[in-house]
Design an enzyme around this catalytic site. Structure first.
Site, PDB file in Angstrom:
ATOM      1  N   HIS A  48      -2.677   2.429  -1.596  1.00 27.67           N
ATOM      2  CA  HIS A  48      -2.447   2.117  -0.181  1.00 27.67           C
ATOM      3  C   HIS A  48      -1.136   1.342  -0.090  1.00 27.67           C
ATOM      4  O   HIS A  48      -0.536   1.766   1.122  1.00 27.67           O
ATOM      5  CB  HIS A  48      -3.757   1.446   0.224  1.00 27.67           C
ATOM      6  CG  HIS A  48      -3.618   0.871   1.683  1.00 27.67           C
ATOM      7  ND1 HIS A  48      -3.610   1.435   2.850  1.00 27.67           N
ATOM      8  CD2 HIS A  48      -3.785  -0.593   1.995  1.00 27.67           C
ATOM      9  CE1 HIS A  48      -3.338   0.670   3.775  1.00 27.67           C
ATOM     10  NE2 HIS A  48      -3.591  -0.721   3.428  1.00 27.67           N
ATOM     11  N   GLU A  76      -4.949 -11.679   1.078  1.00 24.33           N
ATOM     12  CA  GLU A  76      -6.238 -11.389   1.662  1.00 24.33           C
ATOM     13  C   GLU A  76      -7.269 -11.098   0.807  1.00 24.33           C
ATOM     14  O   GLU A  76      -8.492 -11.654   0.769  1.00 24.33           O
ATOM     15  CB  GLU A  76      -6.265 -10.401   2.939  1.00 24.33           C
ATOM     16  CG  GLU A  76      -7.526 -10.390   3.472  1.00 24.33           C
ATOM     17  CD  GLU A  76      -8.056 -11.686   4.269  1.00 24.33           C
ATOM     18  OE1 GLU A  76      -7.356 -12.721   4.361  1.00 24.33           O
ATOM     19  OE2 GLU A  76      -8.940 -11.496   4.851  1.00 24.33           O
ATOM     20  N   ASP A  77      -6.984 -10.115  -0.161  1.00 25.99           N
ATOM     21  CA  ASP A  77      -8.130  -9.370  -0.906  1.00 25.99           C
ATOM     22  C   ASP A  77      -7.885  -9.807  -2.408  1.00 25.99           C
ATOM     23  O   ASP A  77      -8.611  -9.221  -3.469  1.00 25.99           O
ATOM     24  CB  ASP A  77      -7.738  -7.965  -0.982  1.00 25.99           C
ATOM     25  CG  ASP A  77      -7.938  -7.393   0.484  1.00 25.99           C
ATOM     26  OD1 ASP A  77      -8.520  -8.190   1.454  1.00 25.99           O
ATOM     27  OD2 ASP A  77      -7.473  -6.332   1.040  1.00 25.99           O
ATOM     28  N   ASP A 138       0.461   0.472   7.996  1.00 26.98           N
ATOM     29  CA  ASP A 138      -0.794   0.119   7.307  1.00 26.98           C
ATOM     30  C   ASP A 138      -1.619   1.088   8.035  1.00 26.98           C
ATOM     31  O   ASP A 138      -2.648   1.798   7.396  1.00 26.98           O
ATOM     32  CB  ASP A 138      -0.975  -1.253   7.490  1.00 26.98           C
ATOM     33  CG  ASP A 138      -2.279  -1.730   7.025  1.00 26.98           C
ATOM     34  OD1 ASP A 138      -2.848  -1.204   5.986  1.00 26.98           O
ATOM     35  OD2 ASP A 138      -3.012  -2.507   7.815  1.00 26.98           O
TER      36      ASP A 138
END
Ligand code: MN
Length: 715
Positions: A48, A76-77, A138
């Site tokens: 991604h 964030e992840d 994105d």
């Protein structure tokens, strides 16, 4: 070649100075950080950010943006922090990633959050436009891979894309991304319509291609003859725009001109018009389809000439003509800033100028103080034709601007519309004709049963704005039995005639005025709401007014006066250093036709044009000048007496005169009598300008509290 290698190749091809090792390093960090994570499609997560970076590379974005795109989901992840990214890749990259992370945390769709998120998004944009471009890339990749998600999620994300991200791409002029976002969103929101258009385009492809090929050959030969160098090509299809045109123009495929479209790129602006002339001499232009965005660029700096012609074989053909530089802006908008450089690596100053409007955003930010003001300023700009309002549960409803609570009710459900009796906006009861504003929270108050009111279709009341609601109201009435409609229509007609003081009229004659053979047919049409009482009232009043208006006074026999030299605007007290005074013989007032007489040493005397002195002294050669009252043109009015019956209450007269003055109408007399049954009868004389005004005032008065009826007194 791996996808990473493809990315690096692409980056090197447009800017050899970019440090591809740094990009590769960013990819490795992302790969390690996201290790073990998979997307809904089952692919490794890192695909991604890589695809996101690729989209930005297609826009020729700079090194920092590509790196930030690769790392955009890391803090964030994953367990890798923003601090670490800052140490590794520097402040610039860290700030971009942080900006994107903040935007990603926003959840759109709930009242508070939506306003807040839009604001943050734009604040981010004003600070660094690259954050928004990364966010758009994105979103674009997420849309491309949307099929892996559940249906509800697809719809939610697609709608959000259409409402927020596609307009944003449009605002930034990035047509490429906007087109793809819109087409993908449509595919999930209107799958049937989407594939219908897609199939049509596919079926038609061979025909279309050979047609376009033929048109291109013809035009190319002609341009060669004229010595113009141009690149001519077919144009990619934008399914969403075809869909919108079909909706807006209610046309079928055959009549959507840009289905067959070519584009012509030339060197400079003067050649655009030259080519336009050649196109129009080669094929007949279709009237009303020419747009000059070269002379008048769109707000997002888009420039191009658009025309549609009857092309080869009598089929419509759309032609776009623009310079190569205009084309860069048209396709890449603000991103052209990174993409388009003069030879030698310098940026084109003209281009810099064009994207200057971005600074306006920063100015807005400084000017407006509160968050809601800021959001309102932006919303009116991006979402000009739409309002976004909330249901009591916080769901966003998109409607055409101008929509009212009744439109909203019908939007929710036909039954809610039919039973709508009132509405609260932001917790307060409002009038049903209130135009809803973006951000309003709307609650509909309904009756247990019942139907819409015929008043709702009266255009002067402005109760219903959208075609959809109007159609549903008409449908409701159409469903009623014929007989019921006839009886109801007749009652309404008689009541209206009484109200307008026209009760003595012959009903069949009235029917004939509207091309019905008898009153039963007219009554039926009224009952079915095919014709409104308001239409009937206005027409009858006009007919009557024409009949009763006094014949125009005979023209005074004026000998030709000397031609006025100049037309001097005039305000009471004089204009500039002209000394003026009102002549005492005829005392003109604003609205009278006037002339001025220049007298030695005493300035200009203003006379009525029909003043005896004017007629007698026309010999004063060269001394008369034409004058007019500036901005004081008076409209013709005629007195109309109305009678209002109401249950007596305090404030009634006040409310009544409020309605009248709201319409800008003068009330020349008013009296009120109370009766034993606690009703009051108010008689008032109004100076009405036109029949529409009277009808509107009567309707508004009837809707005041405690008013039983309002009607015109005849004679
Ligand atoms: Mn992402």
């Amino acid at each position: 070649m791996t996808d990473l290698e493809l990315l690096l190749e692409l980056v090197k091809s447009y800017n050899p100075e970019i440090n591809t090792e740094r990009i590769e390093r960013a990819y490795r960090v992302a790969e390690r950080a996201h290790a073990g994570q998979v997307r809904a499609s089952g692919e490794p997560y890192v695909t991604h950010p890589l695809a996101t970076a690729r989209i930005l590379a297609d826009l020729y974005m700079d090194e920092e943006s590509i790196i930030a795109a690769l790392l955009h989901d890391v803090p964030e992840d994953t367990t890798v922090s923003l601090e670490e990214l800052k140490t590794e890749f520097g402040q610039d990259v860290a700030q971009l990633v942080d900006g994107v992370t903040k935007l990603s945390k926003l959840r759109y769709g709930k009242e508070q959050v939506e306003a807040e998120s839009l604001r943050k998004m734009f604040l981010a944009m004003a600070e660094d436009i690259r954050v928004v471009l990364i966010k758009l890339a994105d979103r674009l990749h997420n849309m491309r891979t949307l099929s892996a998600l559940r249906r509800e999620k697809q719809i939610k994300i697609a709608r959000e894309t259409l409402e927020i991200f596609a307009p944003l791409a449009n605002r930034l002029g990035i047509y490429n991304i906007r087109r793809e976002l819109e087409d993908l969103a449509l595919k999930y929101l209107e799958p049937e319509k989407f594939s219908e258009i897609e199939e049509f385009l596919a079926d038609d492809r061979d025909d279309r291609h050979s047609y376009i090929g033929q048109a291109i050959t013809l035009l190319r030969e002609k341009l060669l003859d004229e010595g113009v160098k141009a690149e001519i090509s077919g144009r990619p299809k934008h399914i969403y725009s075809i869909y919108k045109k079909m909706l807006a123009k209610r046309r079928d495929f055959e009549h959507i001109y840009d289905i067959r479209a070519i584009r012509c790129l030339v060197e400079d602006k003067s050649q655009c018009y030259l080519v336009l002339g050649i196109v129009h001499s080669l094929w007949t232009p279709i009237p009303g389809e020419f747009d000059d965005y070269v002379a008048k660029p769109k707000e997002n700096a888009y420039q191009s000439l658009h025309t549609a012609v009857i092309g080869p074989g009598g089929k419509a053909l759309e032609v776009q003509i623009r310079t190569k530089q205009m084309h860069q802006i048209a396709e890449y908008g603000v991103a052209a800033h990174w993409r388009y450089k003069e030879p030698g690596g310098k940026r084109d100053p003209r281009l810099e100028e064009k994207i200057n409007w971005l600074r306006q955003l920063q100015e807005w930010r400084a000017e407006v103080t509160t968050a809601s003001e800021f959001v309102n300023a932006l919303k009116t700009d991006i979402f000009k034709d739409q309002v976004y309002v909330f249901t009591p549960k916080g769901q966003i409803i998109e409607m055409a601007s101008g929509a009212t609570p009744i439109d909203f009710a019908y939007h929710i459900h036909t039954e809610v519309g039919n039973r709508c009796r009132g509405a609260k906006v932001n917790g307060k009861i409002v009038a049903l004709e209130t135009a809803l504003k973006t951000g309003d929270r709307v609650e509909i108050l309904t009756a247990k049963k019942g139907g819409p009111s015929r008043d709702w279709l009266n255009p002067t009341l402005g109760l219903v704005h959208t075609a959809r609601a109007k159609e549903k109201i008409r449908q409701y009435f159409r469903k009623q039995e014929r007989e019921v409609a006839r009886i109801e229509g007749r009652t309404l007609l008689e009541k209206e005639l009484h109200r307008l003081g026209l009760a003595q009229k012959n009903l069949d004659e009235i029917a004939k005025l509207f091309n019905f053979s008898n009153v039963d047919e007219l009554a039926e049409a009224i009952g079915y709401a095919d014709i409104s009482l308001q239409q009937i009232g206005v027409k009858l009043l006009e007919v009557e007014q024409n009949k009763t208006a006094p014949p125009p006074p005979p023209e005074p026999e004026l000998k030709p006066r000397p031609k006025p030299k100049t037309d001097v605007g005039l305000e009471i007290g004089g204009v500039g250093n002209l000394l003026t005074r009102v002549a005492q013989c005829c005392k003109p007032v604003p609205g009278d036709e006037i002339v001025g007489y220049i007298s030695h040493g005493r300035g200009i005397a203003i006379h009525r044009r029909d003043c005896k002195n004017v007629i007698d002294h026309e010999g004063g050669e060269g001394r008369w000048i034409a004058l007019s009252w500036k901005g004081m043109k008076q409209e013709q009015v005629y007195p109309v007496t109305i009678e209002v019956r109401a249950f007596d209450r305090s404030g009634l007269l006040h409310d009544l005169s409020g309605v009248v003055s709201e319409e800008g109408v003068n009330m020349s007399s008013v009296s009120s009598r109370s009766r034993r049954d606690h009703t009051a009868v108010v008689t008032a004389t109004l100076e009405i300008g036109n029949a529409n005004q009277l009808s509107r005032i009567l309707n508004k008065i009837e809707r005041l509290q405690n008013v039983l009826d309002a009607r015109r007194v005849s004679g």
